[in-house]
Design a protein around this motif. Sequence first.
Motif, short mmCIF file in Angstrom:
data_model
loop_
_atom_site.label_atom_id
_atom_site.label_comp_id
_atom_site.label_asym_id
_atom_site.label_seq_id
_atom_site.Cartn_x
_atom_site.Cartn_y
_atom_site.Cartn_z
N GLU A 26 16.44 -21.45 -2.19
CA GLU A 26 15.22 -21.99 -3.13
C GLU A 26 15.61 -22.71 -4.00
O GLU A 26 15.11 -23.86 -4.60
N ILE A 27 16.55 -22.09 -4.99
CA ILE A 27 16.94 -22.61 -6.20
C ILE A 27 17.72 -23.87 -6.02
O ILE A 27 17.59 -24.89 -6.79
N VAL A 28 18.79 -23.78 -5.12
CA VAL A 28 19.70 -24.96 -4.41
C VAL A 28 18.71 -26.21 -4.27
O VAL A 28 18.92 -27.23 -4.52
N ALA A 29 17.61 -25.82 -3.21
CA ALA A 29 16.83 -26.76 -3.04
C ALA A 29 16.09 -27.44 -4.04
O ALA A 29 15.55 -28.83 -3.93
N GLY A 31 17.03 -27.74 -7.34
CA GLY A 31 17.82 -28.12 -8.53
C GLY A 31 19.51 -28.05 -8.42
O GLY A 31 20.22 -28.56 -9.04
N GLY A 32 19.63 -28.24 -7.12
CA GLY A 32 21.11 -28.19 -6.47
C GLY A 32 21.86 -26.95 -6.78
O GLY A 32 21.51 -25.92 -7.23
N PHE A 33 23.16 -26.81 -6.26
CA PHE A 33 24.02 -25.71 -6.81
C PHE A 33 24.14 -25.51 -8.22
O PHE A 33 24.49 -24.28 -8.65
N SER A 34 24.36 -26.71 -8.89
CA SER A 34 24.50 -26.38 -10.46
C SER A 34 23.32 -25.39 -11.13
O SER A 34 23.63 -24.71 -12.10
N ALA A 35 22.14 -25.44 -10.56
CA ALA A 35 21.18 -24.63 -10.94
C ALA A 35 21.05 -23.22 -10.39
O ALA A 35 20.30 -22.34 -11.11
N ALA A 36 21.96 -22.76 -9.33
CA ALA A 36 22.24 -21.48 -8.70
C ALA A 36 22.89 -20.61 -9.75
O ALA A 36 24.01 -20.04 -9.21
N GLN A 37 22.24 -20.22 -10.92
CA GLN A 37 23.02 -19.43 -11.78
C GLN A 37 22.78 -17.95 -11.13
O GLN A 37 21.77 -17.72 -11.10
N MET A 38 23.79 -16.90 -11.41
CA MET A 38 23.57 -15.63 -10.87
C MET A 38 22.55 -14.86 -11.65
O MET A 38 21.90 -14.33 -10.78
N SER A 39 22.33 -15.19 -13.00
CA SER A 39 21.09 -14.36 -13.58
C SER A 39 19.90 -14.77 -12.80
O SER A 39 18.93 -14.14 -12.60
N GLU A 40 19.64 -16.03 -12.74
CA GLU A 40 18.46 -16.69 -12.34
C GLU A 40 18.30 -16.28 -10.68
O GLU A 40 17.02 -15.95 -10.51
N VAL A 41 19.35 -16.17 -10.11
CA VAL A 41 19.33 -15.73 -8.50
C VAL A 41 18.93 -14.64 -8.65
O VAL A 41 17.80 -13.96 -7.92
N ALA A 42 19.39 -13.62 -9.31
CA ALA A 42 19.22 -12.07 -9.32
C ALA A 42 17.74 -11.85 -9.82
O ALA A 42 17.02 -11.06 -9.30
N ARG A 43 17.21 -12.65 -10.74
CA ARG A 43 15.69 -12.30 -11.21
C ARG A 43 14.77 -12.89 -10.20
O ARG A 43 13.91 -12.00 -9.84
N ARG A 44 15.05 -13.86 -9.58
CA ARG A 44 14.10 -14.29 -8.54
C ARG A 44 14.15 -13.50 -7.28
O ARG A 44 13.39 -13.38 -6.60
N ALA A 45 15.30 -12.82 -6.81
CA ALA A 45 15.38 -11.96 -5.88
C ALA A 45 15.14 -10.38 -6.18
O ALA A 45 14.84 -9.39 -5.29
N GLY A 46 14.76 -10.13 -7.47
CA GLY A 46 14.19 -8.95 -7.85
C GLY A 46 15.40 -7.66 -7.81
O GLY A 46 14.94 -6.73 -7.45
N ARG A 107 15.02 -34.23 -0.48
CA ARG A 107 16.24 -35.17 -0.92
C ARG A 107 17.13 -34.29 -2.02
O ARG A 107 18.21 -34.73 -2.10
N ARG A 108 16.52 -33.51 -2.58
CA ARG A 108 17.36 -32.56 -3.75
C ARG A 108 18.40 -31.67 -2.91
O ARG A 108 19.54 -31.66 -3.29
N LEU A 109 18.05 -31.08 -1.86
CA LEU A 109 18.78 -30.30 -0.97
C LEU A 109 19.77 -31.02 -0.11
O LEU A 109 20.85 -30.74 -0.10
N ALA A 110 19.48 -32.20 0.27
CA ALA A 110 20.28 -33.27 0.87
C ALA A 110 21.23 -33.53 -0.09
O ALA A 110 22.77 -33.61 0.41
N TYR A 111 21.07 -33.76 -1.24
CA TYR A 111 22.20 -34.11 -2.11
C TYR A 111 22.94 -33.03 -2.51
O TYR A 111 24.20 -33.32 -2.67
N ALA A 112 22.37 -31.86 -2.72
CA ALA A 112 23.29 -30.58 -2.86
C ALA A 112 24.41 -30.45 -1.77
O ALA A 112 25.46 -30.16 -1.85
N LEU A 113 23.73 -30.76 -0.38
CA LEU A 113 24.82 -30.46 0.65
C LEU A 113 25.66 -31.48 1.02
O LEU A 113 26.91 -31.34 1.38
N LEU A 114 25.40 -32.68 0.50
CA LEU A 114 26.16 -34.05 1.00
C LEU A 114 26.93 -34.52 -0.24
O LEU A 114 28.20 -35.17 0.25
N ALA A 115 26.55 -34.46 -1.45
CA ALA A 115 26.94 -35.17 -2.31
C ALA A 115 27.15 -34.46 -3.90
O ALA A 115 28.17 -35.06 -4.57
#
Length: 222
Positions: A26-29, A31-46, A107-115
Motif C-alpha cells: 500500500e505504501i509503495v502504491a 509513494g514508491g519504494f522510497s516511502a516504504a520506511q521500515m518504521s512506517e510499514v511496521a506502524r501500518r501493519a500494527g 501510475r505511482r505503482l507503475a513508476y515504482a515497478l518500472l522506473a
Amino acid sequence: MAYRRTGKVSARLADNRRRILNSAREIVAEGGFSAAQMSEVARRAGVATGTLYRYFPSKEDLCRQVFREVSTREMNILANIASEDAPAMERLESVLRTFAGRAIQGRRLAYALLAEPVDVGLSEDRTRFRRTHAQVFAGILDDAIEAGDIPPINTQIAAACIAGAIPTALIGPLAPESHEIEDQSGARVLDDIVAFCMAAVHAAPGTAAQKNEKTEERRIAS
C-alpha cells in the motif's frame, strides 16, 4: 526436545507476514519504494519495528518481496490473456489495453515497478520482470506472423520496443502529467497508446515500399 510450532503460532506468524507485506505494498502504491520506511510499514501493519525485522532483515529484503509479488500478479494477468484461444491480434490488443490501462489507473505503482531508482538487488529483479514481460509480447507477435496477420519482423526487438514505449508514454520523463491525462480522459490516452503499438507492428519497415512496387508492377503489366 526440539521445539515445534503449533498451528496457532504458525497461523499468527503467517498473518503477521501477510499484514506487513500488504502494508508495504500500500505504501509503495502511494509513494514508491522510497516511502516504504521500515518504521512506517511496521506502524501500518500494527507490529513493532523490531518484530518487522524478524520477518525481513532489511528494507531491501522487504521491497524485493513486495516487487516480486506485485510484478508476478501483473505478469500473470498478461500471460493469461496472451494464452487465450483467440486470434493473435485480438490478444495483442487486449494485452496492450490491460498493461497500459492498469498503468494509467496506478501510475505511482507503475513508476515504482518500472522506473523508480532502486537498489541493485531490486534492479536485478526488475530486469528479469521486464524480460519476461517482453516475451509475452514476442509470443503473440510470433503467432501473428504465423497467421499472416503482420509482415515478418524481429519479434524480440518489436516486443522490446512495445514494452518500453508504454512506460515511457505514461511514467517516463516525457510522459504527460497526471492532470493532463485526466483532462484528456484516461480512455483517450489508452486508445492512443494501443493505436500506436498496433500500427507499429502492422507498418513494418519496407511494407509500404513493397506495396508501391507491386502497384507499379501491376500498372506496367496493364
